[in-house]
Each structure stands twice: as C-alpha cells, then as structure tokens.
Write a protein that holds these residues in place. Structure first.
Motif, PDB file in Angstrom:
ATOM      1  N   LEU A   1       4.414  63.534  57.064  1.00 58.20           N
ATOM      2  CA  LEU A   1       4.367  64.883  57.623  1.00 58.20           C
ATOM      3  C   LEU A   1       5.661  65.208  58.352  1.00 58.20           C
ATOM      4  N   PHE A   2       6.203  66.376  58.091  1.00 59.00           N
ATOM      5  CA  PHE A   2       7.288  66.945  58.894  1.00 59.00           C
ATOM      6  C   PHE A   2       6.764  68.257  59.462  1.00 59.00           C
ATOM      7  N   ALA A   3       7.015  68.502  60.744  1.00 60.20           N
ATOM      8  CA  ALA A   3       6.603  69.744  61.395  1.00 60.20           C
ATOM      9  C   ALA A   3       7.844  70.473  61.891  1.00 60.20           C
ATOM     10  N   TYR A   4       7.861  71.801  61.709  1.00 62.83           N
ATOM     11  CA  TYR A   4       9.013  72.622  62.075  1.00 62.83           C
ATOM     12  C   TYR A   4       8.615  73.799  62.950  1.00 62.83           C
ATOM     13  N   ASP A   5       9.448  74.060  63.960  1.00 69.43           N
ATOM     14  CA  ASP A   5       9.297  75.246  64.776  1.00 69.43           C
ATOM     15  C   ASP A   5       9.749  76.457  63.969  1.00 69.43           C
ATOM     16  N   VAL A   6       8.954  77.514  64.005  1.00 73.52           N
ATOM     17  CA  VAL A   6       9.325  78.769  63.343  1.00 73.52           C
ATOM     18  C   VAL A   6       9.342  79.852  64.418  1.00 73.52           C
ATOM     19  N   GLY A   7      10.536  80.178  64.882  1.00 71.85           N
ATOM     20  CA  GLY A   7      10.717  81.266  65.831  1.00 71.85           C
ATOM     21  C   GLY A   7      10.095  81.060  67.192  1.00 71.85           C
TER      22      GLY A   7
ATOM     23  N   PHE B   1       3.368  68.534  54.422  1.00 74.16           N
ATOM     24  CA  PHE B   1       2.679  67.278  54.153  1.00 74.16           C
ATOM     25  C   PHE B   1       3.133  66.727  52.813  1.00 74.16           C
ATOM     26  N   LEU B   2       3.304  65.428  52.741  1.00 71.74           N
ATOM     27  CA  LEU B   2       3.553  64.771  51.473  1.00 71.74           C
ATOM     28  C   LEU B   2       2.285  64.903  50.644  1.00 71.74           C
ATOM     29  N   ARG B   3       2.405  65.528  49.481  1.00 76.25           N
ATOM     30  CA  ARG B   3       1.236  65.782  48.632  1.00 76.25           C
ATOM     31  C   ARG B   3       0.516  64.472  48.312  1.00 76.25           C
ATOM     32  N   GLY B   4      -0.794  64.467  48.511  1.00 77.77           N
ATOM     33  CA  GLY B   4      -1.620  63.310  48.208  1.00 77.77           C
ATOM     34  C   GLY B   4      -1.721  62.284  49.316  1.00 77.77           C
ATOM     35  N   ALA B   5      -0.945  62.437  50.392  1.00 75.59           N
ATOM     36  CA  ALA B   5      -0.931  61.432  51.456  1.00 75.59           C
ATOM     37  C   ALA B   5      -1.977  61.672  52.535  1.00 75.59           C
ATOM     38  N   SER B   6      -2.720  62.771  52.438  1.00 76.18           N
ATOM     39  CA  SER B   6      -3.721  63.092  53.460  1.00 76.18           C
ATOM     40  C   SER B   6      -5.121  63.176  52.860  1.00 76.18           C
ATOM     41  N   LEU B   7      -5.346  62.425  51.794  1.00 78.27           N
ATOM     42  CA  LEU B   7      -6.625  62.502  51.100  1.00 78.27           C
ATOM     43  C   LEU B   7      -7.737  61.695  51.764  1.00 78.27           C
TER      44      LEU B   7
ATOM     45  N   ALA C   1      14.080  74.033  62.971  1.00 78.54           N
ATOM     46  CA  ALA C   1      14.245  72.878  63.860  1.00 78.54           C
ATOM     47  C   ALA C   1      13.028  71.963  63.765  1.00 78.54           C
ATOM     48  N   PRO C   2      13.257  70.660  63.554  1.00 72.27           N
ATOM     49  CA  PRO C   2      12.125  69.732  63.439  1.00 72.27           C
ATOM     50  C   PRO C   2      11.439  69.492  64.780  1.00 72.27           C
ATOM     51  N   LEU C   3      10.122  69.386  64.726  1.00 72.21           N
ATOM     52  CA  LEU C   3       9.314  69.044  65.896  1.00 72.21           C
ATOM     53  C   LEU C   3       8.765  67.632  65.793  1.00 72.21           C
ATOM     54  N   LEU C   4       8.480  67.192  64.558  1.00 70.71           N
ATOM     55  CA  LEU C   4       7.854  65.898  64.319  1.00 70.71           C
ATOM     56  C   LEU C   4       8.203  65.451  62.907  1.00 70.71           C
ATOM     57  N   LYS C   5       8.471  64.157  62.770  1.00 66.75           N
ATOM     58  CA  LYS C   5       8.689  63.573  61.449  1.00 66.75           C
ATOM     59  C   LYS C   5       7.961  62.241  61.386  1.00 66.75           C
TER      60      LYS C   5
ATOM     61  N   ARG D   1      13.682  65.891  50.254  1.00 63.30           N
ATOM     62  CA  ARG D   1      14.160  67.103  49.576  1.00 63.30           C
ATOM     63  C   ARG D   1      13.712  68.345  50.347  1.00 63.30           C
ATOM     64  N   ALA D   2      12.463  68.352  50.806  1.00 64.08           N
ATOM     65  CA  ALA D   2      11.958  69.477  51.590  1.00 64.08           C
ATOM     66  C   ALA D   2      12.705  69.598  52.912  1.00 64.08           C
ATOM     67  N   ARG D   3      12.993  68.458  53.555  1.00 66.14           N
ATOM     68  CA  ARG D   3      13.747  68.478  54.815  1.00 66.14           C
ATOM     69  C   ARG D   3      15.103  69.132  54.604  1.00 66.14           C
ATOM     70  N   ASP D   4      15.802  68.753  53.547  1.00 61.44           N
ATOM     71  CA  ASP D   4      17.111  69.350  53.264  1.00 61.44           C
ATOM     72  C   ASP D   4      16.989  70.862  53.118  1.00 61.44           C
ATOM     73  N   PHE D   5      15.975  71.318  52.415  1.00 67.61           N
ATOM     74  CA  PHE D   5      15.806  72.748  52.193  1.00 67.61           C
ATOM     75  C   PHE D   5      15.467  73.483  53.493  1.00 67.61           C
ATOM     76  N   TYR D   6      14.437  73.028  54.197  1.00 67.53           N
ATOM     77  CA  TYR D   6      13.953  73.765  55.363  1.00 67.53           C
ATOM     78  C   TYR D   6      14.865  73.616  56.584  1.00 67.53           C
ATOM     79  N   GLU D   7      15.515  72.469  56.745  1.00 62.42           N
ATOM     80  CA  GLU D   7      16.438  72.289  57.871  1.00 62.42           C
ATOM     81  C   GLU D   7      17.830  72.815  57.540  1.00 62.42           C
ATOM     82  N   ALA D   8      18.433  72.296  56.486  1.00 59.30           N
ATOM     83  CA  ALA D   8      19.833  72.620  56.196  1.00 59.30           C
ATOM     84  C   ALA D   8      20.004  74.030  55.638  1.00 59.30           C
TER      85      ALA D   8
END
Length: 137
Positions: A39-45, A53-59, A31-35, A19-26
């Motif tokens: 975790l998804f990482a995006y270039d900003v400018g 980060f998926l909530r709770g997945a980095s505990l 532009a995605p840097l890593l998936k 859902r986050a990918r759809d919002f931030y990409e589409a």
C-alpha cells in the motif's frame, strides 16, 4: 439519520507499486503519507487521501493488535477526479503533454466547469476538473 461528512480516502488497485509511485509522485506531484509492501498512501490537497493497493495483496483479512481490515480488491479501469483551480487547467494540460501523457478527452460542463481526462499506467481514468461541476464543487 446521521450525516456523512466527506470522502476521506479512495483507493485504486495497481499491478506495480513502484511504477505507480513514479507516476503519482514524480508526474502528478503527490506527497506520500505511507508506504508499505502492499500500500502507498498519498495526500491530495490536504483534504483527502489516495490509497494505491497492490492488486491481489488485500484478499485476506489483515489483523492488527487493535483490530482488523476486511478483504478488498478491485479490477478493471476505475475513475477518480482531482480538483484543480480553473487558472491551472492549461498549465496541467501543458505538463501532461510535456510528460507524454495523452489527454483522451475534454469536457465543458453546463455549470461552467471544465475537465481533462487521461490514464495512469494501470489504465485508470483520471480527471482534472475545475470548480463548478457539482452544486457542492
């Protein structure tokens, strides 16, 4: 004291990476840097990176061949601001309207900068801000 140069990356924690990918990409055009699974990482400018980060997945500490990353997570409605050109602010507002994303607030700052505020699907407050807000921007 040694100097800090800039913020390289910032993170938001989301409940659904697809859902986050759809919002931030589409919708925002990042532009995605890593998936990965968590975790998804995006270039900003070309100047910074937005980490989702998926909530709770980095505990737990994440261990790799060359080191480790300590546990981290976040909850609640967080805030980040994206820099936009002043000439593009009206086009951004029209785009948000076209996408059905409500603008929750507008601000005209004392130094001449303007801001638009809206939310992502996880409730994080996002801001589009034109130059002049800060002495450094």
């Amino acid at each position: 004291m040694p100097r800090l140069n800039r913020i390289v990356e910032t993170a938001l924690y989301v409940d659904d990476l697809d859902r986050a990918r759809d919002f931030y990409e589409a919708k925002l055009g990042l532009a995605p840097l890593l998936k990965t699974k968590t975790l998804f990482a995006y270039d900003v400018g070309g100047a910074s990176v937005l980490l989702l980060f998926l909530r709770g997945a980095s505990l737990q500490t994440q261990r790799f061949d060359h080191g480790s990353i300590p546990p981290h997570d976040g909850s609640g409605s967080l805030h980040i601001a994206f820099a936009v050109d002043a000439a593009d602010l009206a086009a951004w507002e029209a785009k948000l309207d076209q996408l059905g994303i409500p603008v929750e607030g507008r601000m005209q700052w004392d130094r001449g900068s303007k801001s638009l505020y809206f939310r992502d699907p996880d409730g994080h407050m996002l801001e589009l801000v034109t130059p002049g807000l800060w002495r450094t921007y």
